[in-house]
Structures are given as structure tokens and as C-alpha cells.
Design an enzyme around this catalytic site. Structure first.
Site, PDB file in Angstrom:
ATOM      1  N   GLU A 291       0.741  -1.157   0.020  1.00  0.00           N
ATOM      2  CA  GLU A 291       0.034  -0.050  -0.121  1.00  0.00           C
ATOM      3  C   GLU A 291       1.004   1.245   0.144  1.00  0.00           C
ATOM      4  OE1 GLU A 291      -3.950   1.421   2.434  1.00  0.00           O
ATOM      5  OE2 GLU A 291      -2.536   0.044   3.226  1.00  0.00           O
TER       6      GLU A 291
ATOM      7  N   CYS B 112      -5.994  -3.495   1.705  1.00  0.00           N
ATOM      8  CA  CYS B 112      -5.612  -3.511   3.252  1.00  0.00           C
ATOM      9  C   CYS B 112      -6.906  -3.797   3.929  1.00  0.00           C
ATOM     10  CB  CYS B 112      -5.023  -2.367   3.698  1.00  0.00           C
ATOM     11  SG  CYS B 112      -3.881  -2.691   5.178  1.00  0.00           S
TER      12      CYS B 112
ATOM     13  N   SER C 126      21.144  -1.497  33.716  1.00  0.00           N
ATOM     14  CA  SER C 126      20.969  -1.520  35.174  1.00  0.00           C
ATOM     15  C   SER C 126      21.419  -2.703  35.911  1.00  0.00           C
ATOM     16  CB  SER C 126      19.631  -1.076  35.524  1.00  0.00           C
ATOM     17  OG  SER C 126      18.490  -2.033  35.124  1.00  0.00           O
TER      18      SER C 126
ATOM     19  N   GLY D 147      19.035  -4.950  35.770  1.00  0.00           N
ATOM     20  CA  GLY D 147      17.391  -5.538  35.726  1.00  0.00           C
ATOM     21  C   GLY D 147      16.974  -5.976  34.323  1.00  0.00           C
TER      22      GLY D 147
END
Length: 718
Positions: free
Chosen positions: A45, A175, A363, A365
């Protein structure tokens, strides 16, 4: 053998407003299609402009340059002897339409405007385009002079029609029209259209491909026909990643499928199919009765046959029965989607921004870990493409890595390439633990990033002392007797200083290493923390781009578990078992800061709240009524009410943070991305007095059905 035709569809990595690059990729796809014997080619598209031009579609320049590109295509040798379906915006009678241009041998056969627009979630097509409302009608469109000079045509049909070749009939679907309840392919098929093209700009979202595949298969399962699905692939310049996966379906079966995630700029999918298979599939009494009474479409006739006796010599006898093959549709697990989608998006962003790499505050984490592993995945994809000899990838990698012109460098080792373009930094304070520092270092070593490690206590102390000097008051942490306001302010000093340091290092680390340019800073706040507002405004969540900003904590954990084995990174086990913590408060014998305790809710609960709020469109009261049934076996109505009210209070009072959220890769339907995907205010009556009173009234009348022990409740909510 019947009427054999070879058809082609493609995924193109188009870039908004990159008219020159987009043209090159379009011509390359047509050339490849012809080399494989195709007589029909369909592209994504709005492929000439790129799908994501947004308000640039309102500019006259965008339409002008589209016609200039189309003129080049019409004249090109590649576009001769093949029917091409090409996308661009067209202004017709001073109205802008999203169109497909059907061309053959230097002529325009039909301009087909889009009739049903995508106008929710990430899409705002009605802001730029108007739908064509005259169904099964056409008008004359007078061509601009630059096109007339090429085609010799003064006007062409514009509207809802089909193209009739000597041997078959082709209909266009755009679409969103596939996703609507009354899709055009139904009526076109009943009027004898045998081939349907669908040009799409469909973005990636976790677990979304199943929906797309089911709709494509369904489009021809009852109806019969050949369905060609084309899609954009790559980062078009915004938060979305268009995930390609071009497909060809015949009579409800996928016979050819392209890749969903790829660093290739041009991918062409072809199949040789038999028109007689469509005709025999349609030979049923009920279908024939409906077709006999169907409304007719105007047929634009072209003296060209898609089928050719020479097809066998072009494609080889082994491909002649491909329409009877039924290969297994390839789906990626969500963990794989996280490994591949954001990685491809990051690569496009990096090479097109022409910067020298990425910088990430690491970090220790799981969130920054996941971001780092996604960059590692990107480096792996680059190395794999380089080993296959992809010159475009190699060329981009050389430039990004700072190689001089004429260099023969090939990035075949992902860790070595990462050391050139990926920079990580652990920014510790007195509140940081040895464990997180070691995890960050070990991960950096495992993936090869250029890693730095620092303590910023002197900076934090300087800011704290400055405040005390000016005001005569020195704030204290809660652990040292400070108030909640003091405690929060001291945490935010650390968080915001990390953002300042991140940008300093991102700008100067290439200089330190003897190179020019700067780095893009990566954020690492997940979608659940953003939804809850569990981040500091303008802290290290503020960055240039964020690859995990649309991914839930639950999915990130699954991704890390997947990457641990797939990428051979045993260090990731320590991230999975660590308790999530911001490490912004002092650790004492009786207190260790933990994210879920700070938030007052679990990450699993946040995922549930997010989906009900956004996807199921519920406010506080309707969320409560849903959850009191879903969680009623292990939580009392009062407990459910407390959780719902606490979520909405925190969501509302922190919503303002979404206005400055780092642009993130869109991956989740409940993303709170402000003003792009989630259109909501950022100043709320955060205690929702009317709504919460109604919840309280309901609680007073509902029985307590909870029978599950509280220890089992968390597992059930997950």
C-alpha cells in the site's frame, strides 16, 4: 495442464518520502518478478510514497512527486510486458484518495481508490484520505501532463472497477477492505473475478499474524480464487514495524509465504497456479445461483493474457502444480517475535538515522537486559545477512561501524560488531547492589558491548547539597526518617541524573574511541510500567527510541528465557530469578525496594488491567464487573474493587507522563502511547468519585465467592 499463470507479490522496505529509494525497490521487485516468469505483480500500500507519510499526504508536493515516480516506472524497461499494481495517493476533483494504479506496457488501465479506511488504533487514514463511496462506479480522471507525455492518454477510468485480461479477471482490494465485514472480494468474486490483489500497510503486533492469515485464507475458501497479499516491511519512519509476510492463497490454502521479519529491502514471492483450479472450485450450485444474480462491475479490458504456453519452460515443471501444494503456514512464537521484530526495527532506525550506534544505561534488571538482548539479536541478524553476502547490509554495517570507504570489513561476528556499535553503561550509586553491577558487566561481556561502569554518588550529593544550601533544608530518605516527598525527590535525582549522563556519554563516546558522530540513546521502560506511570518523568526512560516500550513484563520474561537457550546466554538465568527493583532507596536489614511492592500491583495484574481498559474499552465500573467474575473465586468483591480503584487512581495521576514517553516499538494492543495510539486526556479527576461510588455500592450487594487460599491467588491471576 489447464491455464497456468505465474503471479508475484512482494514485501518492500519503503521509507516515508524516500521517493528515490522507494522507486529503486519497486523497480527491483518488478524485475525479480519478471525473471521468475510472473505476468502480474502487486506491491504494498502507498509504496511510492511510503505508508507512514501522515500529514505529508496533505501536501501537494507528495502527490506531485508520486506522479513523477510513476512516470519513471511507466517508461522503465522493467515494467513492460507485465501487469503491475502500484500504490500512491491521487487527487481526483480536489479530493485526495489512497489509490492503486494498474499499469501495463506504459499505459494506465485503472486507478482504483480505497473504499474503506483504517481509522483506529495506529491509523488515521480519514485525516488524509477520503473513501471512494461510488461503489461499482467509475469516472474519468484527467492525467497530469507529465503522465500524458509518457502514456499518450488524456484520461483514464477512476473508481471501483475490475481489469479483464484475455484469460481471466483481476480485482483490487486494499488492506482494511479485507478486514471489513462486507469485503469487496465477495461481490467481485461472484461477478467472475478470479484473481484478487491486496496491497497492505499492516504493522506487527504480538500474536497478530494468525488473524491476517485466517482472513486471507477465508477470502477464497468459500468463494474460490487466487489471492495475492503484499505488505510493507520495515520501519517506515515511526513507531511501527511493518512485518511483511507476503502471501499467495488459492481456494483457501496458503501456497506461498514470505518472511515476516527480514533485513532484506526487497522480497518477492511467486507461485505458478492454475486458473482451472479456481473454476472447478467454484462449480457448486449455491455459488452459481448467487453469482447469476450478482451486480456487475465495469470491466477494463486489456489485450494481454496472464497465461502462456511458455510458462513451463520459464518456471520449470516442478513448479507447475504449486497451487495444489499446501505448505504449513509459518508462525513465530511471541518470544521469537520479540527477538526479531524490534531488532529489525532498530536496524532500520540505526541505518536510516545515519548515527554511529546505540547507547543503553544497563541497570542489571530484566528490562534493560531485554533491550540489550534485542540489540544482540539485531547484531546476529546483521551477521547472518552478511554471511549470505547481502551487500546492502554489509554496506550499511561498514558505514555505521566507522569503516573508511573501500574497506573490506564484513560483520560476520555479532559480538565483534556489537563492540563497534553498541555501548552500555552501569550507573551505580550507594543504593546499587553488587549483584546488579556484576549482572550488567557479565551481560555486556556475553554480548560484546563496549561497556563502562561508574559511580555517580558525587553528582547526587552535589545536587542534594545545592538544595540544602539554597533552602536550608536537607532532604532524607524514608529509611533515614524522611517524609514521602523527600524520599521520592531523592529517588528522582538519581533517575534524572542518569538521563543526563546517558546523553553525555552517547554524544562523546564515539569521540573517545576516535570516531565521529553520536549514538542514539535506548530506553527500557516496558508497557506495564508506562501504563501504571511507574517511571520518573525525564529520567533514563527518556531516550531516543525504546524497543520494549510496547511489550509487557510477562512477555519480556518469556523472551529472556527463550534467548537464554536460543542465543546461548546462560547469564540470563540470573536476570530471570532476580527481584525487579529500581535500587533508588537505601537497602536496610528490614527493607529492600521492590517494583511490585512500590506499584501496589503485580505485572501480571497490570497486563489484565491494560487489556480491559484499552482493548475491551472498559472504564472503572465495567472493569470491576468483569473482574469480579473472573477473579471472584480467589478474591472477594471488596478486594477486586480495591485493586481496580488503585489501578485507575495511579493510571490517572500519572497519565501526564505519557505525553513525554520515548517513542517505542508498537507491539501490544493495550499500549498507552499518548496521542499516537491511545487518544486520552492527561488531566483526570483521579479519584473518579462517581465511578468509585458505584463500585462501592455494587460491592455491598455482591456475595464473597472466594474459596482459593491467598497464596494461590497470584498464580491464578497470571
Amino acid at each position: 495442464m489447464g491455464h497456468l499463470i505465474t503471479v508475484a507479490t512482494c514485501s518492500l522496505n519503503q521509507w516515508a518520502l524516500d521517493f528515490e529509494g522507494n522507486l529503486e525497490r519497486i523497480l527491483a521487485s518488478i524485475r525479480i518478478a519478471k525473471e521468475r516468469g510472473a505476468t502480474l505483480r502487486v506491491g504494498p500500500e502507498l509504496e511510492i510514497t511510503g505508508y507512514g507519510c501522515l500529514d505529508h499526504f496533505l501536501e501537494g508536493d507528495t502527490c506531485l512527486h508520486s506522479w513523477e515516480v510513476l512516470a519513471t516506472i511507466l517508461k522503465a524497461e522493467e515494467a513492460q510486458g507485465i501487469v503491475c499494481d502500484i500504490g500512491m495517493p491521487v487527487m481526483h476533483k480536489n479530493v485526495i484518495y489512497n489509490c492503486r494504479i494498474i499499469i501495463y506496457n506504459g499505459k494506465i488501465l485503472l486507478i482504483r481508490p480505497k473504499m474503506w479506511m483504517a481509522n483506529n488504533g495506529n491509523y488515521r487514514e480519514l485525516r488524509y484520505f477520503t473513501p471512494w463511496m461510488k461503489h461499482r462506479e467509475t469516472e474519468d480522471h484527467y492525467l497530469p501532463r507529465i503522465i500524458q507525455a509518457v502514456t499518450g492518454q488524456a484520461k483514464v477510468p477512476f473508481g471501483d472497477a475490475v481489469v479483464s485480461t484475455v484469460d481471466t479477471c483481476i480485482g483490487v482490494e486494499l488492506c482494511e477492505e479485507l478486514f471489513t465485514p462486507a469485503s469487496p472480494h465477495i461481490l467481485m468474486g461472484l461477478d467472475g473475478v478470479e484473481i484478487f490483489t491486496n496491497s497492505s500497510g499492516s504493522h506487527h503486533e504480538l500474536r497478530k499474524l494468525h488473524t491476517r492469515v485466517d482472513l486471507i485464507k477465508e477470502a477464497t475458501q468459500k468463494l474460490g480464487g487466487i489471492y495475492l497479499y503484499a505488505n510493507q516491511q520495515g520501519c517506515d519512519g515511526d513507531r511501527l514495524y511493518y512485518d511483511g509476510c507476503a502471501m499467495i492463497a488459492v481456494n483457501g490454502h496458503i501456497v506461498a509465504q514470505g518472511s515476516q521479519f527480514s533485513l532484506q529491502d526487497v522480497e518477492v514471492i511467486t507461485a505458478t497456479v492454475d486458473l482451472e483450479d479456481v473454476r472447478s472450485h467454484r462449480a457448486t450450485s449455491s455459488r452459481s445461483m448467487q453469482a447469476a444474480g450478482a451486480n456487475r462491475y465495469q470491466r477494463i479490458e486489456v489485450e494481454f493474457s496472464l497465461s502462456d504456453e511458455s510458462t513451463a519452460s520459464v518456471v520449470g515443471i516442478e513448479d507447475l502444480v504449486i497451487s495444489t501444494r499446501r505448505p504449513e503456514v509459518r508462525y513465530h512464537k511471541p518470544e521469537e517475535e520479540i527477538a526479531l521484530g524490534p531488532a529489525c526495527w532498530l536496524w532500520d532506525y540505526l541505518r536510516r538515522s545515519r548515527t554511529q550506534g546505540y547507547f543503553l544505561p544497563l541497570s542489571g534488571g530484566i528490562d534493560s537486559c531485554a533491550t540489550a538482548v534485542i540489540v544482540h539479536s539485531m547484531c546476529r541478524l546483521v551477521a547472518e545477512s552478511a554471511k549470505k553476502g547481502d551487500q546492502a547490509v554489509i554496506s550499511d554495517a561498514r558505514r555505521i561501524a566507522g569503516e573508511a570507504e573501500g574497506s573490506e570489513y564484513v560483520p560476520i561476528d555479532p559480538r565483534e560488531f556489537a563492540n563497534r556499535i553498541f555501548h552500555t553503561c552501569y550507573m551505580g550509586t550507594e543504593n546499587s547492589s553488587v549483584e546488579t553491577r556484576n549482572r550488567a558487566t557479565d551481560l555486556a561481556v556475553a554480548i560484546g558491548s563496549y561497556h563502562t561502569d561508574l559511580n555517580m554518588d558525587s553528582l547526587v550529593t552535589a545536587v542534594r547539597n545545592l538544595f540544602a544550601f539554597v533552602t536550608g533544608h536537607k532532604p532524607q530518605f524514608r529509611a533515614h526518617g524522611g517524609s514521602p516527598a523527600e524520599n521520592l525527590a531523592l529517588q528522582n535525582i538519581q533517575a534524572r541524573l542518569r538521563m543526563v549522563i546517558a546523553y553525555l556519554f552517547a554524544q562523546l563516546l564515539p569521540w573517545v574511541r576516535g570516531r565521529q558522530g553520536g549514538l542514539l540513546v535506548l530506553g527500557s521502560a516496558n508497557v506495564d510500567e508506562s501504563l501504571r506511570g511507574y517511571l520518573t518523568k525525564y529520567d533514563c526512560s527518556s531516550a531516543d527510541v525504546n524497543p520494549i516500550g510496547g511489550i509487557s513484563k510477562t512477555d519480556l520474561k518469556k523472551f529472556i528465557a527463550y534467548a537464554q537457550t536460543t542465543f546461548d546466554l546462560p547469564i540470563l538465568e540470573s536476570f530471570l530469578t532476580a527481584v525487579p527493583t529500581a535500587e533508588l532507596e537505601p537497602i536496610t536489614e528490614t527493607y529492600v525496594q521492590a517494583d511490585e511492592a512500590d506499584m501496589g500491583m503485580t505485572y501480571d495484574e497490570l497486563s489484565v488491567f491494560g487489556r480491559i481498559r484499552k482493548v475491551e474499552k472498559c472504564g472503572p465500573y465495567s472493569m470491576f464487573t468483569k473482574l469480579v467474575h473472573e477473579w471472584g473465586s480467589f478474591l472477594s468483591p471488596a478486594q477486586v474493587a480495591d485493586k481496580v480503584k488503585h489501578f485507575f487512581f495511579e493510571y490517572a495521576r500519572n497519565r501526564h507522563k505519557m505525553t513525554t514517553l520515548t517513542p517505542s516499538y508498537h507491539a501490544e494492543q493495550y499500549s498507552p502511547d499518548d496521542n499516537r495510539y491511545d487518544m486520552r486526556p492527561f488531566l483526570y479527576p483521579s479519584r473518579f468519585p462517581w465511578q468509585f461510588k458505584k463500585i462501592d455500592a455494587a460491592v455491598a450487594t455482591l456475595p464473597d465467592r472466594s474459596t482459593v487460599h491467598p497464596a494461590e491467588a497470584k498464580e491464578k491471576m497470571a
